[in-house]
Design an enzyme around this catalytic site. Structure first.
Site, PDB file in Angstrom:
ATOM      1  CE  LYS A 155      28.969  45.937  48.033  1.00 13.07           C
ATOM      2  NZ  LYS A 155      29.402  46.981  48.983  1.00 13.07           N
ATOM      3  CG  HIS A 190      42.926  51.653  14.104  1.00 13.12           C
ATOM      4  ND1 HIS A 190      43.309  51.415  12.814  1.00 13.12           N
ATOM      5  CD2 HIS A 190      43.399  52.891  14.408  1.00 13.12           C
ATOM      6  CE1 HIS A 190      44.013  52.446  12.357  1.00 13.12           C
ATOM      7  NE2 HIS A 190      44.085  53.354  13.308  1.00 13.12           N
ATOM      8  CD  GLU A 235      30.464  53.724  43.107  1.00  9.68           C
ATOM      9  OE1 GLU A 235      31.231  54.345  43.869  1.00  9.68           O
ATOM     10  OE2 GLU A 235      30.581  52.510  42.902  1.00  9.68           O
TER      11      GLU A 235
END
Lengths: 428, 428
Positions: free
Chosen positions: B419, B305, B284
């Protein structure tokens, strides 16, 4: 039916590049169907759906019921493809809190000593009523020699032998190769129950074999419905795989355009582990010869508050794949409160599902405007049948896409490198 | 002391490129110290360590003890930086199985209706002895208006009010802004206990404020030791930040060289959530203006794996950062078994820690030969003091590295985009 919408990604690719990639995808599907591509001896994950083994499904289902009735704890001992599929399905379809059956624990998927030591202590602790926990163990390994799994099995087996003596053989189930591998020796000696991993199915394609199905059955999920969901997807795509060809072509063209990261994101926290299964399936199949789009996993809106900034405005090397559930599977709605101190009364009466859907639509819009190509894969409702369909959808997509890159989707030569170095350092 | 070894990465960078990047790192550190860079009003995460608030630590510690003594369940209600730090520290230092205090649950970090609905059912269910669960709730939000957190708080508060009536105010603790934000209104009205998030500390840098410290204290971890670990790292790097300058320069040069992914990998399953905290902190901060190396998280050998194949041989756009614990924190050793059916007796008597270390060394060797630059960050033992040091190490590294990219490490303008679109779609 699994819907696949590449509309929010297609616009980033020129027609020429797309049609070139589409031709590769068409050829790749032919290679899969005709068994003419590299690694074509590993196509058993298709054959098991073409010709379902109902007797085995029945047998796994009834052992699952037996264990559900008896066990307090069921341990899945395996790594990579030996546990990721089961975990994906179990997390998708089980309650988040409390339990409706035995507690399911995972072991043998790393070499963390603290984890295994604390698990031993926990297993030995009595239940609240003072009686001992009834423990069942499913060890899953084709070769029996995978270090992580073999080490944990050695330790856990010793515990069960101490707890149950000769009866411990009743508590241990092995899922392994038909004849070869180290587990068969101990199965013969101890009389453990055994399920077979088909030789022509690789680990990451094995969730619909006993590898995944026994743990899933123990979790109380109807494995027949799951399996036949996959069978119906198999039949559908044998008839018409247009959706998958479009998706594979698109992803190939995005790969050619230089994007390096594919964020597999869901807005349903239940599906986070499914992302882990897709990550292995695609990543281990495509990541060869310097190729592949690195698959990573996110849960939104959670990770919009950690990775969202980077996805929106960071280095432009990302694409996203959203895994979507269309219809609500919870009735929870927003309550109205007096005074509206948090300013949320405008949402009163609306369901969390509806609000979450708007979050997804808003994210699609915002990331798309931030030049992130988005593919949307959706199922109508979250249930065993649709998860079965989704499993085959991604298995087939992986086969088509990776063949279209000119790579063998069914081997993993690079996984040996760390093992070789490790065994040398361990003096083996 | 946190050790930082860039030896396995430095060889991939030409001297010229490295020294150019080093100069940028030096300038970046000056910007941080002189508070002359963009976003310099957000450097409170340094100030709190320069001048520790012992009274507040004491107050948080004693509330933590009170809640430990009373609560069966403690709910952390927050998203992003409001829960990732606490989760990282708690998972690093708590037992994997069983519990040594209240059960700690997380809420308000997504809009999943099924999750919250099932949490409500679980909270209402009595304990095994028939009595009701004693529940405490810590809502963490500077603004009080973050949708995910506010929605969950509305629902959970209603439950606590039903369960405890007026006494519910005893069960709710708010961590929020000193004066502004929506939570302050309800705190005044209901008399909830309150802790303050300093205005000049952003969410992802807030783990050592009450945001992280209260949940960590409730988990039974000594927050003074944790905090003063960070203080000692602060003092050390104010004196000499050579290690961090090298690391930041190296990462900048790798960024310039076109690598797009940084896999933060640990061999200790305890540290997986710490990877999630680093992912937000770095991602961020750096992911702006088309820049940044996408941070992703892996737990080895588990993910060797699944992702190992790609890392070893896939598209060459990766670097790795290993988070290492040098000394064992478990005594578990491999037992010897009769017959040696699994061929592991050559490891009998050796500790899991030693074997895991060889796995790490083998992986370092193999990935390095696969042309993956590797940075190794290590602490001697896993304890609160060293986790505190590691927290400040990564906070400071983030500040230096991101300034060296020419980017503001302290804002997150891109998080607003989804948002805005979401609120419009919700008709707000």
């Amino acid at each position: 039916m699994i819907k696949c919408d590449i509309g929010f990604a297609r616009k980033f690719i020129e027609d020429d590049a797309y049609f070139k990639a589409r031709k590769k995808a068409d050829n790749a599907l032919d290679q899969l169907r005709d068994k003419t591509g590299p690694g074509s001896e590993w196509l058993g994950w298709r054959d098991i759906l073409a010709d379902p083994n109902d007797a085995e499904l029945e047998q796994i289902g009834s052992l699952g019921e037996e264990i559900r009735a008896k066990a307090d704890v069921f341990i899945v001992c395996g790594i990579g493809g030996s546990y990721l599929g089961a975990k994906a399905v179990i997390d998708a379809l089980s309650p988040h809190f409390g339990s409706n059956g035995p507690e399911i624990l995972f072991a043998g998927h790393h070499i963390g000593g603290k984890y295994l030591e604390e698990m031993l202590t926990y297993l030995k602790e009595p239940k609240e009523d003072g009686s001992a926990k009834n423990i069942y163990l499913n060890v899953i390994s084709k070769s029996g020699s995978t270090l992580e799994t073999a080490l944990a099995f050695r330790i856990l087996r010793e515990l069960l032998e101490k707890m149950y003596g000769e009866d411990s053989s009743e508590h241990i189930i092995c899922t392994t190769s038909k004849e070869r591998g180290l587990l068969n020796k101990v199965i013969d000696e101890k009389g453990y129950r055994k399920f077979i991993i088909p030789e022509d199915v690789g680990g990451r394609y094995s969730v619909l074999t006993p590898v995944g199905l026994l743990p899933i059955a123990v979790a109380g999920i109807d494995i027949r419905t799951l399996f036949y969901g996959a069978v119906s997807a198999y039949n559908q795509y044998e008839d018409n795989a247009e959706d998958l060809l479009e998706y594979a072509a698109l992803r190939n063209a995005i790969h050619e355009s230089g994007k390096t990261i594919d964020v597999f994101a869901t807005f349903e926290p239940e599906l986070t582990s499914l992302g882990g299964w897709i990550q292995q399936l695609l990543g281990e199949s495509e990541g060869k010869e310097g190729k592949g789009i690195f698959p990573t996993v996110a849960t939104f809106s959670t990770d919009l508050h950690s990775l969202g900034q980077f996805i929106q405005q960071g280095q432009r090397s990302l694409m996203e794949t959203f895994i979507i559930v269309e219809k609500p599977f919870s009735k929870l709605r927003v309550n109205e409160i007096e005074g509206d101190g948090d300013n949320l009364n405008y949402l009163a009466g609306r369901s969390f599902h509806e609000i979450n859907t708007k979050a997804r639509e808003g994210t699609t819009e915002a990331h798309s405007e931030g030049d992130v190509p988005i593919v949307r894969i959706s199922m109508e409702t979250l249930n065993a049948e649709n998860i079965g369909k989704l499993i085959y959808f991604f298995e087939l997509l992986t086969g088509i896409f990776v063949y279209s890159l000119g790579v063998n989707p069914f081997n993993q030569p690079g996984v040996e490198d760390y093992k070789k170095a490790m065994y040398r350092l361990l003096g083996k």
